[in-house]
Design a protein around this motif. Structure first.
Motif, PDB file in Angstrom:
ATOM      1  N   ASN A 162      -0.020   3.910  -4.485  1.00 52.37           N
ATOM      2  CA  ASN A 162       1.344   4.338  -5.279  1.00 52.37           C
ATOM      3  C   ASN A 162       1.834   5.485  -4.138  1.00 52.37           C
ATOM      4  O   ASN A 162       3.194   5.450  -3.756  1.00 52.37           O
ATOM      5  N   LEU A 163       1.088   6.313  -3.765  1.00 50.18           N
ATOM      6  CA  LEU A 163       1.517   7.349  -2.698  1.00 50.18           C
ATOM      7  C   LEU A 163       1.959   6.765  -1.358  1.00 50.18           C
ATOM      8  O   LEU A 163       3.005   7.105  -0.869  1.00 50.18           O
ATOM      9  N   ARG A 164       1.375   5.844  -0.769  1.00 56.20           N
ATOM     10  CA  ARG A 164       1.691   4.941   0.351  1.00 56.20           C
ATOM     11  C   ARG A 164       3.298   4.496   0.204  1.00 56.20           C
ATOM     12  O   ARG A 164       4.160   4.464   1.104  1.00 56.20           O
ATOM     13  N   LYS A 165       3.325   3.731  -0.998  1.00 59.78           N
ATOM     14  CA  LYS A 165       4.651   3.158  -1.407  1.00 59.78           C
ATOM     15  C   LYS A 165       5.489   4.113  -1.509  1.00 59.78           C
ATOM     16  O   LYS A 165       6.801   3.821  -1.159  1.00 59.78           O
ATOM     17  N   GLU A 166       5.213   5.179  -2.208  1.00 61.70           N
ATOM     18  CA  GLU A 166       6.389   6.331  -2.093  1.00 61.70           C
ATOM     19  C   GLU A 166       6.884   6.795  -0.711  1.00 61.70           C
ATOM     20  O   GLU A 166       7.991   7.143  -0.557  1.00 61.70           O
ATOM     21  N   ASN A 167       5.900   6.616   0.049  1.00 59.07           N
ATOM     22  CA  ASN A 167       6.236   6.961   1.512  1.00 59.07           C
ATOM     23  C   ASN A 167       6.833   5.721   2.341  1.00 59.07           C
ATOM     24  O   ASN A 167       6.760   5.937   3.637  1.00 59.07           O
ATOM     25  N   GLY A 168       7.185   4.808   1.715  1.00 59.12           N
ATOM     26  CA  GLY A 168       8.019   3.345   2.273  1.00 59.12           C
ATOM     27  C   GLY A 168       7.422   2.481   2.836  1.00 59.12           C
ATOM     28  O   GLY A 168       7.731   1.600   3.405  1.00 59.12           O
TER      29      GLY A 168
END
Ligand code: AHR
Length: 512
Positions: free
Chosen positions: A172-178
């Protein structure tokens, strides 16, 4: 009479210079693939390898870049074909906390690079930047995890961040970072030089730690099983390999590393460009020692793993000299000469010979550090002699190794000697045979007779890298002093190939 004797002596000397070296290639015995991964490279946060070398930042208007990575360097590296790139270190890896290098760049914390020059870094080059650069280069990333000053959770989270496609805290964090899709990174180092800068551990202690870290490195759902590489021996520390092979269950271990630099003397390394023949000879002794090293580490591995499931990964190799005058000693910036070209050629020939066990290697380092393939100076870039060898040799990537028998003349220096010629050969998927030859003798050319067993060929073409002096190198003012040219010194007749190698040369031939 006197004149007659000296003419005779001269004739004898030149004959000696061109005494035949005998080589046999036996294509019927060709069975092992030369894993393209042995053509890998290494990029550390060290000197101008990352900042200035590979990466100049998205806002740089003077140097053309793709998301901050230099376009000129990308183009050069693509042409050379790099199969994998190790990052972020080296010693730096065991100080690196990957979460410092994700998210909005302005919010990333600064860190001090304690190993290399004590410089402050802004973390603008992090996980996304590296993995996207690898994509651009068409190369497989090899991430080195922090074991020395990190935690099991930190490394386990990193694996989840880059490899998990589902719903999870790190995905999820990776997705938040694009980055929506996981990168699916296969190659992972579990620490670096654990016997030294990675924690000064004993082999038994590290073997236990390795087991713990590896347990929590999950194979996520991206189709590729992790390839975990244990921090390996320092050169001839055979006990290190013995303990790791004995104490780590092999289902938890895909590779064991080995580091060997061609250093004359750690306290007196000698200059990178203005070296003497004595310096050169000693560097070659160290370079050719790679053969014995691999044989002995392999013998230990064979004892525990006769089926050769665990790879030997030479993930740091190359020449290491004094830094260039006026440069930061912590930046390891050195020139690259014909000495490095023959060092690279001879080393790759050794890797080919041991391709059953050596299935990955990484030259140290890719840009501006140690035996670099590319040097940069602001907007300028040059290719080094080592670059040309790596590019010429790339025809062997994933081809089938053809075993070589060789009887070489000696390169004599004072009372010491080394074999002058080294050779390797392979057959690619289209059936084309390539032969690589290196002559490390800086004073004499070599005539070689090659018996081609099981190879039908009528014609031969090739390229050569050589120069008048072994100290010759490329500079920003004279970037093409050393570059490959067409080779005309080979001829084929019946089943025999005759080659005349110039002094200090690397040649790659193609048989047709
Ligand atoms: O390549 C330079 C350094 O050499 C690396 O950081 C370390 O692993 C090795 O000692």
């Amino acid at each position: 009479m006197k004149k007659w004797i000296s003419t005779l002596a001269l004739a004898a000397m030149s004959l000696q210079g061109f005494a035949q070296n005998e080589v046999t290639l036996d294509a019927s015995q060709a069975k092992t693939q030369i894993n393209r991964q042995i053509y890998g490279h290494f990029a550390e946060h060290l000197g101008a390898c990352i900042y200035g070398g590979l990466y100049v930042g998205e806002n740089n208007t003077k140097i053309p870049n793709i998301n901050g990575a230099r376009k000129d360097v990308i183009e050069a590296l693509k042409k050379m074909k790099i199969p994998n790139l190790r990052w972020p270190g080296g010693c730096f890896a065991d100080t690196y906390h990957w979460k410092d290098g994700i998210g909005p760049k302005k919010q990333r914390p600064s860190i001090v690079n304690a190993w290399w020059g004590g410089v402050t870094e802004d973390n603008s080059f992090g996980t996304h930047d590296f993995l996207n650069l690898c994509k651009e280069l068409g190369t497989e990333p090899y991430l080195a995890g922090n074991v020395g000053s990190g935690t099991v959770k930190e490394l386990s989270d990193w694996v989840q961040y880059v490899n998990h496609n589902g719903v999870s805290p790190m995905a999820n964090l990776r997705k938040e970072n694009g980055q929506d899709k996981a990168w699916g990174v296969k190659y992972w180092g579990v620490g670096n030089e654990a016997w030294g800068c990675g924690g000064n551990m004993k082999a038994e202690y590290y073997a236990n730690i390795y087991r713990q870290y590896a347990t929590f490195m999950t194979d996520w759902d991206n189709g590729s099983k992790l390839f975990r590489i244990a921090s390996g021996a320092n050169s001839k520390d055979y006990n290190w390999t013995e303990v790791l092979m004995r104490d780590i269950p092999h289902h938890m271990l895909e590779g064991i590393a080995l580091h060997h630099y061609s250093v004359i003397n750690w306290d007196k390394k000698g200059p990178a460009a203005n070296f003497t023949e004595e310096h050169y000879f000693k560097t070659m002794q160290q370079a050719l020692f790679m053969d014995e090293l691999i044989q002995k580490h392999t013998a230990i591995m064979d004892k525990y793993d006769p089926k050769k499931k665990v790879a030997l990964v030479v993930d740091e190799w190359g020449g290491w000299y004094e830094v260039e005058q006026g440069t930061n000693p912590g930046f390891l910036y050195q020139q690259n000469t014909m000495r490095d070209a023959v060092l690279a050629g001879a080393t790759l020939n050794i890797f080919h010979k041991h391709s059953e066990r050596v299935r990955m290697a990484n030259l140290a380092q890719i840009v501006n550090v140690l035996q670099a393939v590319v040097l940069t100076k602001e907007e300028k870039m040059i290719l080094t002699p080592t670059y040309h060898v790596m590019e010429m040799y790339n025809v062997h990537q994933d081809a089938t190794n053809i075993p070589v028998e060789i009887k070489s003349n000696d390169y004599v220096f004072g009372t010491e000697k080394l074999p002058a010629v080294s050779v390797s050969a392979s057959k690619d998927q289209a059936g084309v045979v390539h032969i690589s030859l290196t002559n490390i003798d800086i004073n004499k050319g070599q005539e070689i007779s090659i018996n081609l067993k099981g190879i039908t060929a009528k014609a031969v073409t090739g390229r050569v890298l050589t120069s008048a002096k072994v100290q010759d190198h490329n500079t920003f003012d004279n970037p093409e002093k050393v570059k490959p040219t067409t080779f005309t010194g080979a001829s084929i007749s019946g089943g025999t190939l005759k080659v005349k190698l110039p002094a200090t040369s690397v040649v790659v031939l193609e048989l047709k």
